[in-house]
Design a protein around this motif. Structure first.
Motif, PDB file in Angstrom:
ATOM      1  N   LYS A   1       0.819  -1.213   0.000  1.00 44.42           N
ATOM      2  CA  LYS A   1       0.000   0.000   0.000  1.00 44.42           C
ATOM      3  C   LYS A   1       0.853   1.264   0.000  1.00 44.42           C
ATOM      4  N   SER A   2       2.063   1.153  -0.530  1.00 39.88           N
ATOM      5  CA  SER A   2       2.941   2.324  -0.637  1.00 39.88           C
ATOM      6  C   SER A   2       2.832   2.919  -2.035  1.00 39.88           C
ATOM      7  N   ALA A   3       2.217   4.083  -2.123  1.00 42.23           N
ATOM      8  CA  ALA A   3       2.101   4.762  -3.428  1.00 42.23           C
ATOM      9  C   ALA A   3       3.479   5.093  -3.989  1.00 42.23           C
ATOM     10  N   GLU A   4       4.408   5.441  -3.091  1.00 42.75           N
ATOM     11  CA  GLU A   4       5.757   5.817  -3.527  1.00 42.75           C
ATOM     12  C   GLU A   4       6.440   4.666  -4.268  1.00 42.75           C
ATOM     13  N   ILE A   5       6.317   3.447  -3.723  1.00 38.61           N
ATOM     14  CA  ILE A   5       6.999   2.299  -4.347  1.00 38.61           C
ATOM     15  C   ILE A   5       6.352   1.962  -5.687  1.00 38.61           C
ATOM     16  N   TRP A   6       5.017   2.064  -5.765  1.00 36.26           N
ATOM     17  CA  TRP A   6       4.342   1.816  -7.045  1.00 36.26           C
ATOM     18  C   TRP A   6       4.812   2.824  -8.101  1.00 36.26           C
ATOM     19  N   VAL A   7       4.974   4.078  -7.682  1.00 38.61           N
ATOM     20  CA  VAL A   7       5.470   5.105  -8.619  1.00 38.61           C
ATOM     21  C   VAL A   7       6.891   4.770  -9.070  1.00 38.61           C
TER      22      VAL A   7
END
Length: 344
Positions: free
Chosen positions: A57-63
């Motif tokens: 649920k980490s938006a940063e890692i998905w980006v």
């Protein structure tokens, strides 16, 4: 009392497990970023995948994963990553910037601009989004608007060589050659081994007919990347423009040794032979270029012109008609046919 102690122990264990998971996730993500900055995009994705196993649920890692996929040209999966980031964090400026770049890379420029604007509405200080918007506007031939975006990016971060280079490219397209040289120089102050900036600077000097400075730029670029066909190709153009045809042909051949499928080099080599009145050799090179790019109107017109040099008017008309099949409104081809028909 015992139940309370057990409950608190369970809570403590879960919290500790969460902290350990967050630490692992951060470690994998940091390693992924390190590999990304080294240009090792495949291995960076492996690290991001490990990070997402710990913290999906980490938006940063998905980006970050989306950016690596973007560098590899895997646009569909990249887009999915940015969309997943936005499901987690709908106000993620970097995710909108990433989506804009995916759309721009696939030629969907108008929608790309919408994504960049969403990114900038969330964070007007996103220098990358300003840069990418400028690149998209350059691709749309909106050069003045592009320069405005590059200037916005520079006002936030003046140490990005890529922004200065792209500003130089837009200025070059506007015919602002002295200004483009200044922008390329700014890029080279940040990254002295930026081959594209050296090539752009050299081509600006070519347009200003400062051939000595142009060749100097191309020679420097060649020392940085000896495997690129562009330094000898552009060097050949400089010698051709000064009517030093023998040297021009030598460098065109050097470029073709590196990449025999560069149609532009073959076209310019043909032009060089045409200027030397070696029309048969010119036609041979245009034929090779046609094999690579058969729908290039310019090649058919140039080939037709060389046939005129041989006084083979029927073949020249045939070439001009081929150009008109590809581009029915081409005035140059129409005019040439009219002229030849009057001669014969």
């Amino acid at each position: 009392m015992r139940k309370i102690v057990v409950f608190l122990t369970v809570i403590l264990v879960l919290l500790m497990a969460g902290c350990i998971g967050d630490q692992k996730s951060k470690s994998y993500n940091d390693k992924g970023l390190e590999l990304y900055n080294q240009g090792n995009y495949v291995d960076s994705i492996s690290e991001y995948n490990l990070a997402l196993l710990e913290n999906p649920k980490s938006a940063e890692i998905w980006v970050n994963k989306g950016n690596s996929l973007l560098k590899l040209g895997i646009y569909g999966e990249s887009r999915e990553c940015f969309n997943k980031a936005l499901l987690i964090d709908p106000e993620n400026s970097e995710a909108f910037n990433g989506l804009g770049t995916v759309l721009s890379k696939t030629g969907n420029y108008q929608n790309a601009l919408e994504m960049y604007d969403k990114s900038l509405n969330i964070n007007s200080e996103n220098s990358e989004a300003w840069k990418n918007k400028g690149i998209t506007l350059t691709n749309m031939q909106s050069y003045s608007e592009a320069i405005e975006c590059f200037d916005k990016s520079i006002s936030i971060n003046a140490k990005n060589s890529d922004v200065w280079y792209n500003k130089g490219e837009a200025q070059f397209k506007l015919g602002q050659y002295e200004k483009s040289i200044d922008s390329y120089n700014k890029a080279l102050l940040i990254d002295e081994k930026m081959e594209t900036a050296l090539l752009g600077k050299g081509n600006s000097y070519l347009k200003l007919q400062n051939y000595e400075s142009a060749i100097e730029c191309f020679n420097t670029a060649e020392t940085i990347n000896p495997k690129s066909e562009y330094p000898p190709y552009y060097k050949a153009d400089a010698y051709r423009d000064t009517e030093n045809f023998e040297d021009a042909l030598k460098y065109y051949d050097e470029a073709l040794e590196i990449n025999p499928s560069n149609a532009d080099v073959l076209i310019n080599k043909g032009i060089c032979f045409d200027k030397m009145k070696n029309y048969s050799a010119a036609i041979s090179n245009f034929d090779l270029a046609i094999q690579i790019d058969p729908k290039n109107v310019q090649i058919w017109i140039l080939k037709g012109n060389s046939y005129v040099g041989l006084k083979d008017y029927e073949s020249s008309i045939s070439c001009y008609k081929k150009a008109l099949e590809i581009e029915p409104k081409n005035e140059n081809a129409k005019e040439n046919i009219d002229i030849i028909e009057k001669i014969i």
